[in-house]
Design an enzyme around this catalytic site. Sequence first.
Site, PDB file in Angstrom:
ATOM      1  NE  ARG A 131      20.335   0.605  44.079  1.00 59.38           N
ATOM      2  CZ  ARG A 131      21.649   0.800  44.171  1.00 59.38           C
ATOM      3  NH1 ARG A 131      22.486  -0.225  44.208  1.00 59.38           N
ATOM      4  NH2 ARG A 131      22.149   2.009  44.243  1.00 59.38           N
ATOM      5  CB  SER A 173      13.994   4.035  42.977  1.00 58.15           C
ATOM      6  OG  SER A 173      14.806   5.138  43.298  1.00 58.15           O
ATOM      7  CD  GLU A 243      15.781   0.309  43.202  1.00 59.09           C
ATOM      8  OE1 GLU A 243      16.228   0.709  44.298  1.00 59.09           O
ATOM      9  OE2 GLU A 243      16.101   0.811  42.125  1.00 59.09           O
TER      10      GLU A 243
END
Length: 247
Positions: A131, A173, A243
């Site tokens: 990520r 998220s 994130e």
Amino acid sequence: MIIDFSKFSTILIGSKLDVKIINEDNYNNELIIGRATNSLVCGGNIGILDDKYNFIEIKNGYLRVGAKTSNRALYNFAKKNNITGFEFLSKLPGSIGGSIKMNAGMKSYEISNNLVSINSKNKDKFDFGYRHSHIDEPIFYADFEIKKGFNVKLVEEFKNMRKNQPKLPSLGSAFKNPLNDFAGRLIEKVGLKGYQIGGMAFSSIHANFLVNNDNGTFDEAIKLISLAKQKVKQTFDIDLQLEIIII
């Protein structure tokens, strides 16, 4: 160009900001926003890409995709042309530029897997990880490998994985999963699943989703993020890493 981020962003938070239309000739260190699917935007020196970067074409044996192209558009193209590697994009909001920047994906399927180059520079230059990437320049287009064999079973698998995700406005998220653990589990264990401040909350369906229940604000979102980081650190001695991006 004036953009109202309370309507533009998928979490429906933000103010009206003057945003510059960016191309390869006029970029001047602006922070480029795609579709604001993982960004809490309050202010800053912001740009959005010119519409000419919304394209998909076959060039020199590779799939060349403009950074403003939506994830869904690339998924549809891959499905129509029997190309595999993009099945996970079927329900993933946002644009290709943002997905590359965040190395978006599901499980072991990440957008960097089929990536060859960014703006004609080899992908190895950018050091992709879970990520994230080390891309410190604007993305205008990218080239991907063309691998035949679109996988319908994978599409169904990804669809099932998203069944437990809330339908309320969110940014996906909020935190990255720590090594060998899940951010949602940690947030739930410290009692914040469903916890609300004003119009913002950690979802009662999936604790790692920050959702806008009703006219939530930037400040309320920041308070929830800070509270989760504080409680998880105190309880588990784990530093949650965001994130989503705060601008």
